[in-house]
Design an enzyme around this catalytic site. Structure first.
Site, PDB file in Angstrom:
ATOM      1  N   ASN A 319       0.932  -1.367  -0.010  1.00 43.05           N
ATOM      2  CA  ASN A 319       0.030  -0.002   0.057  1.00 43.05           C
ATOM      3  C   ASN A 319       0.912   1.344   0.081  1.00 43.05           C
ATOM      4  O   ASN A 319       0.746   2.206   0.882  1.00 43.05           O
ATOM      5  CB  ASN A 319      -0.800   0.101   1.239  1.00 43.05           C
ATOM      6  CG  ASN A 319      -2.117  -1.035   1.145  1.00 43.05           C
ATOM      7  OD1 ASN A 319      -2.152  -1.560   0.107  1.00 43.05           O
ATOM      8  ND2 ASN A 319      -2.932  -1.239   2.193  1.00 43.05           N
ATOM      9  N   GLU A 396      -2.077  -3.863  -8.843  1.00 47.69           N
ATOM     10  CA  GLU A 396      -3.404  -4.564  -7.933  1.00 47.69           C
ATOM     11  C   GLU A 396      -4.393  -3.963  -9.001  1.00 47.69           C
ATOM     12  O   GLU A 396      -4.623  -2.711  -9.014  1.00 47.69           O
ATOM     13  CB  GLU A 396      -3.519  -4.137  -6.829  1.00 47.69           C
ATOM     14  CG  GLU A 396      -4.673  -4.716  -6.053  1.00 47.69           C
ATOM     15  CD  GLU A 396      -4.468  -6.104  -5.878  1.00 47.69           C
ATOM     16  OE1 GLU A 396      -5.550  -6.932  -5.562  1.00 47.69           O
ATOM     17  OE2 GLU A 396      -3.447  -6.645  -5.683  1.00 47.69           O
TER      18      GLU A 396
END
Length: 1197
Positions: A319, A396
């Site tokens: 992230n 992603e």
């Protein structure tokens, strides 16, 4: 575009390398003189910017006698050319005329999110001079000894300075004696005298020197009575380095002489036969030149960069775009910049469909969104600043085909030749090496809904983070949004108009206002000497506004603060030509600038404080006993609830009573003179200031003061049965509502409880009884069955079955441990209130179909958001969830697929060059460790945190490193032990982001549990520990050996706490007693074992609070008396802060010698010979079940 932006950094460094010393000194002189620039903050201002060489700081000033702000050169992380920061975005209206090449931004700080100072020079040449000069000074500062920041100082200033240095000020008499001892006159010290005083203070804790009076020492210290006593001669010091420190280079006497002259203060003593004073010898011991870490391990080994990628640990981020948690934090391109400059080589891009172009954010949450293209440009510009070795982009993918094509186009256009689109060698049997992939960017490509809602309970709206998963709604504890410090804002914002109301100079409405104000100012001036400008602000007697009352020329004068409106905004003024957005801003201005009227000119000086302002606060009680206070707090089931009471029979003694971790706690507050003392060293001018401080800063662990326990709140919670919990709606739970699988437990009474109703239990403190459910709990005690009692009065006795059940629930819960409640939507009726409810316009009601009294009121911020939640909830009730949430097969655009080389989610042929991604708790089990190790020798693996880590916490990385996982992705924005271990591992090999795994890991007989015994004699002393709060630090040290054992890779936690009375309340120069026996650690796999020092302080509740840490791979530890340079939680250096340790090791691990012994034992050569860079004969190919598994794709976190 790429070559132009990247070359700006290269050109700056090249300029410094080729620059003459004369040119360098000329630039530094110009910077010291200063220049007027435009400083871009809330508004663009013309200020003088200069470098202060004595203090090694950059300062910006409005006038010659007032500095607006400073930053330390030591904290500069980057100087970025151009208009490349958010500060410039506020000024895109065309009013600012600065060219792109005349602007630059200084990024500085020691946290993950850096501060910025954005500047616009008047010419391109001036900007270039500062770019080169700041980089030059930054490099010199990192290499230079720490500056002394004092020119001259008075005794009064010194008393203020010493607590800031973490040193408890001695009595006035003792301080005066020290002034006399250093030759000070008239209570003022010059530089030399301050230097002597500093040495005297540091020398007070001279127990360290006893270590060098032992017969076992390489030399015996002589006179150590004073810091300036000569004690260590040249040949003594050489013997010390050779025999005590094991420094082979010290056989060269010239090198020893050069080292000594670095630490000798007096240039007259820098001779061919130098000698140390005691103080200078101590300075060397604590210096970075004497560090416990062997810097040769921090240097890049180019020979080790020629192995296949699958032989390396690769520094990886999860992230990467986030600056905080996964629910509401900011997504930022600067997070990518920070990670890449910290040496990260694998970053994550969470790509979602945006309006016309792809965006990056944490899907279905309140995290902010950033443009995909902006992220790619940021990566392009900063990818190879810290390391020239390859960067892997872990994608992603949540975008539709069309936007995937846009992504592919952006990658190709922005990265250009750096984007790897073809294999380095077409028919290679192994992955390419980092050296072969230098400067290359590699692409790796492989429905829960988060949002913030308001929940209505107890006659108020509370804001929660909610998530729908399966057919349930999970919600976290209510939160308070962090607000920027209003004092930093200059715009006109209505929410800050009443900011002055919390200031000590604001007295509110006063009885007989004018007369009372005059009396207060008269009395204050009589006590303090009566400076002109002494003032207070009060409500006016006759009109609805405020009045400024001030002292001038021996009498009190009054001036009304007038107001007006312009374009819908309110402004305030004393004179019609100068307007302010708030009363607070007006007062602050006239405290810094004179108020000019027709008859006088005056600057506001001393504020007149309110007389005992706490008496007007609802949280203060003058006649409440300890027991009553506990009873009040037990009625308010919320951490952060608090009150302050006057202690019985003691006029100057108070106590703060508050809830923390579900328990009621007390802390004494003593009034000494005009100050209120919390604990032993934390001072406040008033109880109101104390409360305001701990509203913003944690009082206990992470708990701030949040809920004032006023009489009205106590009455409400005593009478309203629906307010027994602010999380659950029902006060009582019927037995048939309890799930049959819920485990029963035993609880122990912490307080006695007398039943108030016929269906409640009575019990005495300390007595056990059985627990069935938790809210207003039901239990069995004294022959009575299933009666109610308050959960606040008991604590649960350990129950392993229940702990395991809770652990599994947290594992499956999308909010993990943050979850505070669950609503089964499938059992609810859904109602949309068109007219809203209780002040909220967009409200949705979940009504339990079985219990009419059980309902949840949910309020969204917008009609669109409410509709989305209504639709999802309605689908659940109609059993149509599968149509909405069944995850469809991901489709990857051909244009994206063509960019993937070496990082296919599954290899198309020969099972080669694939990459697998595993969630942290789903990696192959212990029984398959050998298969996993074999897989990792040939192909790549990436591990990422489980989805329940919504607070962006991390998992232990070294069990995964030990089985050969290459990319163990962590949350870089979280300053925890796991990231500190990661920083320690990747501090090796020149911080390239690639660390070669031990060659033994690629042997079939590899055993990660070969144990070595290591003895350590540890902590002696510390210097200059950080001071995080207002109190003086009371430090202690924990030592931990972090590694793994055969038993489930659990941490070896051997902690030695060094704390003696002498060290209490001293963070400047504490000394600890040397342990009688050495600490013995068992080291398994030294390549993956870390020695970690953690410095904590003991707070007023006897709990440890983190101050600093230092973590090192054990293979690079040096023996002897060594300095341990300390770092903060983000592994950034803390200036001056260090420990002094004595460390001896037995059976030291030597990687090269152990490797040679192992090679001699093996009949088969290794797959790859690192030192000759030649491919050897590979062992026979064996079947690996992992290669044949179905592809494991990354799930959305």
């Amino acid at each position: 575009m790429f070559f132009r932006t990247t070359n700006r950094y290269l050109v700056t460094k090249m300029n410094i390398l080729t620059m003459t010393e004369f040119k360098k000194s000329q630039i530094k002189r110009d910077m010291e003189m200063g220049v007027v620039m435009t400083v871009f903050r809330q508004k663009a201002e013309r200020l003088t910017v200069q470098v202060i060489m004595e203090t090694q700081q950059v300062a910006w000033t409005r006038t010659a006698d007032k500095t607006d702000g400073v930053l330390d050169l030591f904290e500069i992380r980057e100087v970025r050319p151009g208009r490349n920061s958010k500060d410039f975005e506020r000024f895109k209206d065309g009013k600012d005329k600065h060219e792109e090449n005349s602007c630059f931004t200084i990024f500085y700080g020691s946290q993950f999110v850096l501060n910025t100072l954005s500047l616009g020079a008047d010419s391109v040449d001036e900007a270039q001079k500062w770019l080169v000069g700041l980089e030059l000074l930054r490099q010199e500062t990192l290499a230079a000894p720490t500056p002394v920041l004092i020119e001259s100082i008075s005794m009064k200033e010194l008393k203020t300075l010493l607590p800031l240095l973490n040193y408890k000020v001695p009595g006035s008499r003792a301080l005066k004696d020290k002034f006399v001892e250093v030759g000070a006159k008239k209570d003022r010290l010059d530089f030399e005298q301050f230097h002597k005083l500093y040495n005297l203070i540091m020398f007070e804790q001279n127990e360290i020197l006893d270590e060098f009076k032992k017969e076992s020492c390489a030399f015996i210290l002589g006179n150590t009575d004073k810091p300036d006593a000569s004690a260590v001669l040249l040949h003594d010091f050489q013997r010390f380095l050779i025999y005590q420190q094991k420094e082979l280079w010290a056989n060269d006497l010239n090198q020893v002489r050069e080292l000594m002259t670095m630490f000798i203060d007096d240039t007259m003593r820098k001779t061919n036969d130098p000698e140390f004073t005691v103080s200078e010898f101590l300075s060397f011991l604590f210096s970075k030149e004497n560090s416990v870490w062997d810097e040769k391990y921090s240097e890049i080994n180019n020979l080790d960069m020629n192995n296949p990628l699958s032989h390396y640990w690769i520094n990886s981020s999860h992230n990467t775009y986030l600056t905080g948690d996964q629910l509401r934090s900011e997504s930022s391109t600067e997070a990518y910049v920070r990670c890449l400059r910290l040496g990260c080589r694998c970053v994550e891009l969470d790509c979602w469909e945006g309006p016309g172009e792809p965006i990056i954010y944490h899907g279905w949450t309140r995290t902010t969104k950033i443009k995909f293209e902006d992220v790619v440009k940021a990566i392009n510009e900063h990818a190879f600043v810290t390391s020239e070795f390859p960067v892997i982009l872990s994608i992603e993918e949540h975008c539709p085909i069309e936007q995937q094509r846009q992504m592919a186009r952006i990658f190709s256009e922005v990265f250009g030749d750096k984007l790897l689109t073809e294999p380095v060698e077409q028919n290679a049997e192994q992955l390419p090496s980092p050296t072969q992939l230098k400067g290359k960017i590699i692409i790796k490509v492989p429905a829960e809904v988060f949002v913030c809602l308001c929940v209505f309970s107890c006659q108020r709206w509370n804001k929660h983070y909610c998530v729908i998963s399966e057919d349930k709604l999970y919600y976290a504890e209510e939160y308070e949004e962090e607000e920027e410090d209003p004092r930093k804002l200059t715009g006109c914002f209505p929410q800050y108009l009443d900011l002055h109301c919390s200031e000590p100079w604001f007295h509110g409405g006063m009885k007989d206002g004018r007369l009372t104000a005059e009396q207060l100012i008269h009395d204050y001036c009589a006590e303090t000497g009566g400076r002109d400008g002494t003032f207070l602000v009060r409500r006016s007697d006759t009109v609805h506004t405020d009045t400024l009352s001030f002292w001038r020329g021996g009498r009190v004068q009054h001036c009304r603060i007038r107001s007006g409106t312009e374009e819908g905004f309110t402004y305030y003024y004393l004179t019609p030509n100068v307007h302010f957005p708030s009363v607070f801003a007006l007062i602050q201005h006239y405290r810094e600038n004179p108020l000019r009227c027709q008859n006088f000119e005056l600057r506001l000086t001393d504020p007149v404080p309110q007389p005992d302002p706490h008496l007007q606060q609802g949280w203060f009680y003058s006649n409440l006993s300890r027991g009553q206070a506990e009873d009040y707090l037990l009625r308010i089931p919320r951490d952060g609830a608090f009150l302050i009471r006057q202690r019985e029979g003691e006029l100057d003694s108070f106590a703060i009573t508050f809830r923390g971790d579900g328990k009621v706690k007390h802390c004494r507050i003593q009034k000494e003179g005009n100050m209120y003392l919390l604990g032993t060293t934390t001072e406040f001018e008033s109880l109101v200031e104390l409360v305001n401080y701990f509203r913003k800063n944690p009082l206990y662990r992470k708990i701030k003061l949040r809920y004032p326990v006023t009489p009205e709140l106590v009455d409400r919670f005593s009478t309203e049965k629906d307010c027994a919990s602010l999380y659950e709606v029902k006060t009582y739970v019927e037995p048939n509502e309890i799930q049959p699988t819920l485990p029963q437990s035993t609880v122990k009474a912490v307080y006695s409880y007398q039943a108030k109703r016929s269906d409640e239990l009575s019990f005495n403190k300390g007595e056990p009884h059985r627990l069935v459910f938790c809210l207003m709990w039901k239990g069995d005690y004294g022959g009575k069955v299933q009666l109610l009692f308050p959960s606040n009065y008991v604590e649960e006795v350990s129950n392993n079955a229940k702990a395991e059940t809770r652990g599994q629930e947290n594992e499956d819960n999308p909010l993990g441990g943050l979850c505070k409640g669950v609503v089964d939507i499938s059992k609810c009726n859904i109602q949309n209130l068109k007219n809203g409810k209780n002040g909220k316009p967009h409200v949705l009601i979940l009504q339990d179909m079985e219990q009419d009294s059980l309902q949840f009121d949910l309020a969204a911020d917008s009609l669109e958001e409410l509709f989305e939640w209504y639709q999802v909830a309605w689908d659940i009730t109609q059993r149509e969830m599968s149509k909405q949430y069944n995850r469809q097969q991901e489709v990857i655009a051909m244009e994206m697929s063509e960019l993937v080389v070496y990082c296919h989610p599954r290899s198309k042929e020969k099972d080669r060059f694939e990459i697998r991604s595993f969630v942290e708790n789903k990696i192959p089990g212990k029984s398959r460790t050998k298969d996993f190790l074999q897989y990792n020798r040939k192909s790549l693996s990436r591990v990422y945190p489980k989805g329940q880590r919504v607070e962006s916490s991390n998992y232990e990385p070294y069990p995964l490193w030990a089985v050969g996982c290459h990319m163990v992705a962590l949350n870089f924005q979280t300053a925890d032990k796991c990231m500190q271990l990661n920083s320690a591992l990747f501090s090796q090999n020149g911080r390239t982001g690639y660390v070669l795994q031990p060659e033994l890991m690629r042997d079939d007989n590899y055993d990660p549990n070969q144990e070595k015994k290591v003895k350590y004699n540890i902590v002696i002393a510390a210097r200059h520990l950080p001071k995080p709060g207002r109190s003086i630090t009371s430090p202690f040290v924990e030592i931990e050996l972090c590694g793994h054992t055969e038993n489930k890779f659990k941490t070896i936690f051997q902690c030695y706490v060094c704390l003696v009375d002498d060290s209490c309340d001293n963070g400047l120069n504490p000394v600890w007693k040397v342990p009688a026996e050495p600490v013995v650690f068992a080291v398994s796999e030294p390549e993956l074992t870390f020695l970690r020092f953690v410095v904590n302080e003991e707070d007023m509740f006897s709990d440890p609070n983190f101050l600093a840490q230092a973590t090192f791979p054990v293979k690079g530890i040096r023996t002897g008396y060594r300095s341990v340079p300390l770092k903060n939680g983000y592994s950034e250096n803390l200036e001056l802060a260090s420990l002094l340790i004595y460390i001896t090791e037995e059976e030291l691990y030597s990687s090269s010698s152990q490797l040679r012994r192992k090679q001699a034992e093996l009949s088969e050569p290794f797959l790859y010979d690192t030192h000759t860079n030649l491919q050897g004969s590979a062992p026979p190919r064996q079947h690996n079940p992992l290669m044949r598994e179905s592809s494991t794709s990354e799930k959305h976190r």
